[in-house]
Scaffold this motif. Structure first.
Motif, PDB file in Angstrom:
ATOM      1  N   ARG A   1      28.901  49.216  30.350  1.00 21.22           N
ATOM      2  CA  ARG A   1      29.484  48.239  29.436  1.00 21.22           C
ATOM      3  C   ARG A   1      29.902  48.943  28.150  1.00 21.22           C
ATOM      4  O   ARG A   1      29.214  49.821  27.658  1.00 21.22           O
ATOM      5  CB  ARG A   1      28.437  47.170  29.123  1.00 21.22           C
ATOM      6  CG  ARG A   1      29.005  45.954  28.474  1.00 21.22           C
ATOM      7  CD  ARG A   1      27.956  44.864  28.369  1.00 21.22           C
ATOM      8  NE  ARG A   1      27.539  44.373  29.662  1.00 21.22           N
ATOM      9  CZ  ARG A   1      26.263  44.269  30.044  1.00 21.22           C
ATOM     10  NH1 ARG A   1      25.302  44.622  29.233  1.00 21.22           N
ATOM     11  NH2 ARG A   1      25.965  43.814  31.236  1.00 21.22           N
TER      12      ARG A   1
ATOM     13  N   ILE B   1      37.956  39.714  43.277  1.00 23.10           N
ATOM     14  CA  ILE B   1      37.387  39.635  41.919  1.00 23.10           C
ATOM     15  C   ILE B   1      38.511  39.633  40.875  1.00 23.10           C
ATOM     16  O   ILE B   1      38.516  38.833  39.942  1.00 23.10           O
ATOM     17  CB  ILE B   1      36.392  40.802  41.682  1.00 23.10           C
ATOM     18  CG1 ILE B   1      35.151  40.592  42.557  1.00 23.10           C
ATOM     19  CG2 ILE B   1      36.002  40.915  40.197  1.00 23.10           C
ATOM     20  CD1 ILE B   1      34.132  41.710  42.536  1.00 23.10           C
TER      21      ILE B   1
ATOM     22  N   TYR C   1      29.881  34.418  43.743  1.00 25.75           N
ATOM     23  CA  TYR C   1      29.603  35.860  43.664  1.00 25.75           C
ATOM     24  C   TYR C   1      30.272  36.551  44.852  1.00 25.75           C
ATOM     25  O   TYR C   1      29.951  36.290  46.004  1.00 25.75           O
ATOM     26  CB  TYR C   1      28.088  36.080  43.673  1.00 25.75           C
ATOM     27  CG  TYR C   1      27.626  37.480  43.351  1.00 25.75           C
ATOM     28  CD1 TYR C   1      27.292  37.853  42.049  1.00 25.75           C
ATOM     29  CD2 TYR C   1      27.492  38.439  44.354  1.00 25.75           C
ATOM     30  CE1 TYR C   1      26.842  39.129  41.757  1.00 25.75           C
ATOM     31  CE2 TYR C   1      27.045  39.723  44.067  1.00 25.75           C
ATOM     32  CZ  TYR C   1      26.717  40.057  42.766  1.00 25.75           C
ATOM     33  OH  TYR C   1      26.265  41.327  42.472  1.00 25.75           O
TER      34      TYR C   1
ATOM     35  N   ARG D   1      40.291  36.281  40.924  1.00 21.76           N
ATOM     36  CA  ARG D   1      39.463  35.240  40.296  1.00 21.76           C
ATOM     37  C   ARG D   1      39.453  35.411  38.767  1.00 21.76           C
ATOM     38  O   ARG D   1      39.634  34.445  38.023  1.00 21.76           O
ATOM     39  CB  ARG D   1      38.039  35.354  40.854  1.00 21.76           C
ATOM     40  CG  ARG D   1      37.037  34.442  40.193  1.00 21.76           C
ATOM     41  CD  ARG D   1      35.636  34.628  40.778  1.00 21.76           C
ATOM     42  NE  ARG D   1      34.699  33.820  40.028  1.00 21.76           N
ATOM     43  CZ  ARG D   1      34.109  34.211  38.902  1.00 21.76           C
ATOM     44  NH1 ARG D   1      34.355  35.410  38.408  1.00 21.76           N
ATOM     45  NH2 ARG D   1      33.282  33.405  38.281  1.00 21.76           N
TER      46      ARG D   1
ATOM     47  N   PRO E   1      33.175  46.258  39.969  1.00 22.70           N
ATOM     48  CA  PRO E   1      33.751  45.044  39.372  1.00 22.70           C
ATOM     49  C   PRO E   1      33.998  45.153  37.866  1.00 22.70           C
ATOM     50  O   PRO E   1      35.014  44.676  37.373  1.00 22.70           O
ATOM     51  CB  PRO E   1      32.693  43.966  39.659  1.00 22.70           C
ATOM     52  CG  PRO E   1      31.973  44.454  40.855  1.00 22.70           C
ATOM     53  CD  PRO E   1      31.984  45.942  40.797  1.00 22.70           C
ATOM     54  N   ARG E   2      33.076  45.795  37.136  1.00 18.57           N
ATOM     55  CA  ARG E   2      33.296  45.870  35.681  1.00 18.57           C
ATOM     56  C   ARG E   2      34.585  46.627  35.364  1.00 18.57           C
ATOM     57  O   ARG E   2      35.353  46.239  34.477  1.00 18.57           O
ATOM     58  CB  ARG E   2      32.109  46.534  34.976  1.00 18.57           C
ATOM     59  CG  ARG E   2      32.362  46.691  33.470  1.00 18.57           C
ATOM     60  CD  ARG E   2      31.168  47.188  32.684  1.00 18.57           C
ATOM     61  NE  ARG E   2      30.093  46.229  32.689  1.00 18.57           N
ATOM     62  CZ  ARG E   2      28.843  46.515  33.038  1.00 18.57           C
ATOM     63  NH1 ARG E   2      28.525  47.730  33.411  1.00 18.57           N
ATOM     64  NH2 ARG E   2      27.925  45.586  33.007  1.00 18.57           N
TER      65      ARG E   2
ATOM     66  N   THR F   1      24.570  40.075  36.667  1.00 19.52           N
ATOM     67  CA  THR F   1      25.225  38.858  37.141  1.00 19.52           C
ATOM     68  C   THR F   1      24.388  38.198  38.231  1.00 19.52           C
ATOM     69  O   THR F   1      24.156  36.984  38.200  1.00 19.52           O
ATOM     70  CB  THR F   1      26.623  39.212  37.714  1.00 19.52           C
ATOM     71  OG1 THR F   1      27.319  39.963  36.730  1.00 19.52           O
ATOM     72  CG2 THR F   1      27.412  37.985  38.089  1.00 19.52           C
TER      73      THR F   1
ATOM     74  N   LYS G   1      24.430  43.660  38.896  1.00 18.66           N
ATOM     75  CA  LYS G   1      22.984  43.397  38.933  1.00 18.66           C
ATOM     76  C   LYS G   1      22.604  42.281  37.949  1.00 18.66           C
ATOM     77  O   LYS G   1      21.913  41.326  38.316  1.00 18.66           O
ATOM     78  CB  LYS G   1      22.195  44.685  38.623  1.00 18.66           C
ATOM     79  CG  LYS G   1      22.421  45.772  39.673  1.00 18.66           C
ATOM     80  CD  LYS G   1      21.656  47.036  39.376  1.00 18.66           C
ATOM     81  CE  LYS G   1      22.155  47.813  38.192  1.00 18.66           C
ATOM     82  NZ  LYS G   1      23.551  48.272  38.294  1.00 18.66           N
TER      83      LYS G   1
ATOM     84  N   LEU H   1      33.420  35.988  32.515  1.00 16.00           N
ATOM     85  CA  LEU H   1      33.943  36.235  33.865  1.00 16.00           C
ATOM     86  C   LEU H   1      32.862  36.185  34.930  1.00 16.00           C
ATOM     87  O   LEU H   1      33.128  36.320  36.115  1.00 16.00           O
ATOM     88  CB  LEU H   1      34.627  37.611  33.910  1.00 16.00           C
ATOM     89  CG  LEU H   1      35.863  37.778  33.022  1.00 16.00           C
ATOM     90  CD1 LEU H   1      36.385  39.199  33.108  1.00 16.00           C
ATOM     91  CD2 LEU H   1      36.962  36.798  33.421  1.00 16.00           C
TER      92      LEU H   1
ATOM     93  N   ASP I   1      32.493  39.892  29.462  1.00 17.29           N
ATOM     94  CA  ASP I   1      31.810  39.934  30.752  1.00 17.29           C
ATOM     95  C   ASP I   1      31.207  38.576  31.070  1.00 17.29           C
ATOM     96  O   ASP I   1      31.344  38.067  32.173  1.00 17.29           O
ATOM     97  CB  ASP I   1      30.647  40.938  30.695  1.00 17.29           C
ATOM     98  CG  ASP I   1      31.055  42.314  31.221  1.00 17.29           C
ATOM     99  OD1 ASP I   1      32.240  42.488  31.510  1.00 17.29           O
ATOM    100  OD2 ASP I   1      30.178  43.185  31.320  1.00 17.29           O
TER     101      ASP I   1
END
Ligand code: ADP
Length: 352
Positions: free
Chosen positions: A18, A198, A37, A201, A226-227, A76, A74, A29, A26
């Motif tokens: 991050r 992802i 998920y 979305r 994903p990040r 999330t 994790k 989203l 974050d």
């Protein structure tokens, strides 16, 4: 992560950790339910069953350990579990719990069934870790009252809570701690298909129009993470708003990503410098970590923690007992002719 690694990470668009102001973005989203998920199907299916069973018995969930590279979801997932269990979640991290007393006051403020999420759990101090054991096993807090001969060990009950631990460094966890988790899941890098879902979305949540081909393009360059996918999407959105009438077309995505110097597989300039140094300065390797770090003017921790993992994952780089070796795939990706002798040495070394 060392100070050098942290700095390097903060400047890098494809860093999985991050960055600066991302916590809030974050959060917006983040999926809230297991259905929202995306990917990690095996983990989700197991969790679904565990959650349903625990709820039917009206009991808290077993302690759960999540491990895997940063940015894979994790935190999330811990929030999703709390939401599905309809309980509160307290979020903290290994380094934030300075003394056992901090842990005690957090636990005492919780309701039965609540979740305590400890990120970077491998960074708990020894003292705190040892105080955690009886709370995980017996929901008991042991403390010493009085001094010297008159000292007595007292036991207080803490609410029956669920601990969700997350770590990027599973190997650094002590085995007594590992053993106290009822369930352990490893999160894997996401497939390009799941990353595409992802991206699509997130674009919907951010209210930006995106062509399906553009979502595929961003997904392909997001290093399974994903990040990173979400970060690339935000940067591409800026570009599209300024240069492409507010729609993320394939052309706009490609132009924005090449402006950011991220290639078709998600490698950036530094990844390419690492590979090029091995190939051009050290004939493909093997070259020691510190020598290689000096060649690209980085410290070795940064090279090992931040730059190498994705190159290793792609199979462009190998770690051998004598040092780092560029593989055939690495040569090919950079468009270098492959010297058979060097790759043969690389392959041989990798056998040890
Ligand atoms: P970690 O705790 O593993 O470092 P996070 O849980 O903070 O990763 O996830 C980073 C970001 O990626 C989150 O903000 C979230 O938006 C997104 N994300 C992660 N996993 C998923 C997923 N399975 N589906 C959709 N978005 C996800």
């Amino acid at each position: 992560m060392s100070e050098g690694s942290r700095r390097a990470n903060d400047e890098r668009i494809v860093a999985p950790q991050r960055q600066g102001d991302e916590a809030q973005v974050d959060a917006g989203l983040r999926p809230r339910t297991l259905d929202e998920y995306i990917g990690q199907e095996r983990v989700k299916e197991n969790l679904r069953i565990a959650i349903e069973a625990a709820r039917a018995r009206d009991e808290p969930l077993d302690h759960l350990l999540l491990h895997g590279p940063p940015g894979l979801g994790k935190t999330t997932l811990a929030n999703v579990v709390a939401n599905e269990m309809r309980v509160q979640i307290k979020v903290t991290s290994g380094p934030a719990i300075a003394i056992p007393g901090d842990l005690a006051s957090t636990l005492m403020s919780m309701q039965p069934g609540d979740i305590l999420f400890i990120d970077e759990i491998h960074r708990l101090s020894r003292l705190v870790e040892e105080a955690l054991y009886p709370t995980m096993e017996d929901f008991a807090w042991d403390f010493i009252l009085g001094k010297g001969m008159a000292a007595k060990v007292m036991r207080l009950q803490v609410p029956r809570f669920t601990l969700i631990g997350a770590t990027t460094r599973y190997a650094l966890l002590s085995s007594p701690l590992r053993d106290r988790f009822g369930t352990t899941f490893r999160l894997d890098f996401q497939t390009a298909d799941d990353l595409e879902r992802i991206v699509t979305r997130s674009a919907r949540i951010l209210d930006i129009e995106i062509e399906p081909e553009a979502a595929i393009e961003i997904a392909r360059r997001a290093r399974g993470t994903p990040r990173i996918a979400n970060r690339l999407l935000r940067r591409v959105r800026d570009f599209a708003e300024v240069r492409a009438a507010g729609v993320i077309t394939l052309e706009a995505a490609r132009a924005a990503l090449s402006l950011l110097e991220i290639d078709a597989l998600g490698l950036d300039d530094i990844d390419r410098r690492v590979l090029t140094a091995i190939i051009e300065k050290y004939d493909g390797g093997p070259v020691g970590l510190t020598t290689l770090a000096a060649a690209i003017s980085e410290d070795s921790d940064t090279l090992e923690d931040v730059y190498e993992p994705y190159l290793l994952q792609l199979g462009f780089l190998e770690r051998t007992p004598r040092g780092r070796v560029a593989t055939r795939l690495g040569y090919r990706h950079l468009g270098h002719p492959e010297p058979p002798a060097v790759t043969a040495i690389g392959a041989q070394q990798a056998l040890f």
